[in-house]
Motif scaffolding. Structure first.
Motif, PDB file in Angstrom:
ATOM      1  N   UNK A 260       0.769  -1.250   0.009  1.00 36.85           N
ATOM      2  CA  UNK A 260      -0.028  -0.058   0.099  1.00 36.85           C
ATOM      3  C   UNK A 260       0.953   1.238   0.090  1.00 36.85           C
ATOM      4  N   UNK A 261       1.904   1.253  -1.014  1.00 35.40           N
ATOM      5  CA  UNK A 261       2.636   2.565  -0.753  1.00 35.40           C
ATOM      6  C   UNK A 261       2.460   3.251  -2.308  1.00 35.40           C
ATOM      7  N   UNK A 262       2.146   4.729  -2.118  1.00 36.66           N
ATOM      8  CA  UNK A 262       2.026   5.524  -3.192  1.00 36.66           C
ATOM      9  C   UNK A 262       3.398   5.479  -4.045  1.00 36.66           C
ATOM     10  N   UNK A 316       3.523  -1.628  14.310  1.00 36.67           N
ATOM     11  CA  UNK A 316       2.877  -0.418  13.599  1.00 36.67           C
ATOM     12  C   UNK A 316       2.607  -0.906  12.171  1.00 36.67           C
ATOM     13  N   UNK A 317       1.317  -0.558  11.739  1.00 36.65           N
ATOM     14  CA  UNK A 317       0.891  -0.853  10.312  1.00 36.65           C
ATOM     15  C   UNK A 317       0.670   0.169   9.393  1.00 36.65           C
ATOM     16  N   UNK A 318       0.721   1.381  10.116  1.00 38.83           N
ATOM     17  CA  UNK A 318       0.520   2.564   8.965  1.00 38.83           C
ATOM     18  C   UNK A 318       1.417   3.679   9.348  1.00 38.83           C
ATOM     19  N   UNK A 329       1.087   4.133  13.386  1.00 36.01           N
ATOM     20  CA  UNK A 329      -0.056   3.749  14.174  1.00 36.01           C
ATOM     21  C   UNK A 329      -0.374   2.126  14.039  1.00 36.01           C
ATOM     22  N   UNK A 330      -1.040   1.719  14.703  1.00 31.80           N
ATOM     23  CA  UNK A 330      -1.196   0.103  14.751  1.00 31.80           C
ATOM     24  C   UNK A 330      -2.735  -0.197  14.175  1.00 31.80           C
ATOM     25  N   UNK A 331      -3.601   0.728  14.324  1.00 30.75           N
ATOM     26  CA  UNK A 331      -4.900   0.590  13.798  1.00 30.75           C
ATOM     27  C   UNK A 331      -5.175   1.606  12.590  1.00 30.75           C
ATOM     28  N   UNK A 332      -5.959   1.353  11.847  1.00 28.33           N
ATOM     29  CA  UNK A 332      -6.586   2.364  10.902  1.00 28.33           C
ATOM     30  C   UNK A 332      -7.362   3.509  11.282  1.00 28.33           C
ATOM     31  N   UNK A 333      -8.081   3.230  12.549  1.00 30.02           N
ATOM     32  CA  UNK A 333      -8.663   4.249  13.247  1.00 30.02           C
ATOM     33  C   UNK A 333      -7.742   5.214  13.876  1.00 30.02           C
TER      34      UNK A 333
END
Length: 340
Positions: A260-262, A316-318, A329-333
């Motif tokens: 998911x990389x621009x 982290x995923x984001x 962040x670890x969550x999309x929220x």
């Protein structure tokens, strides 16, 4: 009273000469977004004071904050070692690297070729053609094939698409007045070989596999490092970004392995990425295709290679990174809150 007035005037003059340039540099670009990696040529005058040098660097967006420059000078004990002359830098550089170059001496001249971090082979070809009348862009691109060099550089054995993408190492080169395309490419590959040998790929790859369960080849490291180069702005950010990508490659994002990389789609578009671009079926669309893209997307710096080999230990995923902010962040929220 007259003496007092004269002293006051001299004091004000000193403030204007020494302090104002630094203050001006400190605030330079505060309201203007500057793109990192743009080549800038500056002249450091003979006998220039530290404040003058800091101002030149700041006004040209090489080192935005003079405090970073002063800290680097102190760290390297470089006060008496800075050399005047013409220099080729890039915007938003690491202050320590700038001071190291100022200690080494001028790097800009008729024979100097500066290749910043994060350039594609096509962009390198543009710079080479601009620097040397003896080489056209077409000549350079025709010569820049992995198959032409794999026998002499073993690290090219896994290069995909016959591409040297990722291996034309960023540096300032002095190659004479009329080098050949082959000579320029070999100089860059020799530099990559030098940096490659300085890093312990095998040991780091073993640790990455143990930590993330992700199998990485040397070529995979260069590939991911090229993305890390474009997504992070400094060493700490890049190491953290690398950990995010390893977590994604490990399937921790909904069980899928999308990067998911621009940045990978920017390699295709050459600039801004739109929502329509992210719907394309390009193999470089890491929103549509799992895993790494077919080839690296630029030449990563040594810093990006190190960050990819030694990522931050995080879950982290984001991430959200701008010139002024960074959020992991670890969550999309949590991620949404970082840019809302």
């Amino acid at each position: 009273m007259i003496i007092g007035v004269v002293v006051s005037v001299l004091a004000l003059a000193a403030i204007a000469f020494f302090v104002v340039p630094a203050v001006k540099g400190f605030f330079a670009g505060e309201d203007t977004k500057v793109t990192a990696g743009q080549q800038v040529t500056v002249t450091i005058p003979d006998g220039a004071s530290g404040d003058t040098i800091a101002s030149i660097l700041s006004e040209n967006h090489i080192v935005e904050n003079p405090k970073d420059y002063y800290a680097a000078v102190k760290k390297l004990n470089a006060d008496m070692s800075l050399k005047p002359g013409d220099y080729s830098f890039t915007t938003l550089m690491d202050a320590t690297k700038v001071v190291q170059q100022l200690m080494e001496g001028p790097n800009a001249g008729s024979n100097a070729l500066t290749i910043p971090e994060g350039l594609t082979v096509d962009q390198v070809a543009d710079r080479v053609a601009q620097a040397y009348d003896s080489i056209s862009k077409e000549d350079f691109l025709n010569q820049a094939k992995a198959s032409n060099y794999v026998d002499d550089y073993s690290f090219l054995k896994d290069a995909a698409n016959d591409s040297l993408e990722g291996f034309l190492f960023p540096k300032t080169y002095s190659l004479g007045d009329s080098p050949t395309a082959d000579g320029v490419i070999r100089a860059m590959l020799d530099q990559f070989k030098t940096e490659y040998k300085s890093l312990d790929f095998a040991s780091c790859e073993a640790k990455i596999k143990e930590r993330y369960g992700v199998e990485m080849s040397d070529y995979d490291i260069v590939n991911l490092a090229s993305i890390v180069e474009r997504e992070g702005l400094n060493a700490d950010q890049r190491a953290h970004v690398a950990s995010v990508f390893y977590n994604r490659l490990a399937g921790k994002l909904d069980g899928l392995r999308y990067l998911n990389s621009d940045a990978t789609m920017m390699y295709v578009t050459g600039g801004e990425v739109t929502a329509d671009d992210l719907q394309s079926d390009s193999p470089y669309n890491t929103y549509k295709h799992e895993g790494l893209p077919p080839t690296p997307i630029c030449s990563p710096s040594l810093e990006a290679l190190k960050a990819t080999l030694e990522p931050t230990d995080s879950d982290d995923l984001y991430f959200y990174i701008t010139q002024d902010e960074e959020y992991f962040s670890q969550t999309y929220e949590e991620h949404q809150q970082s840019w809302n």
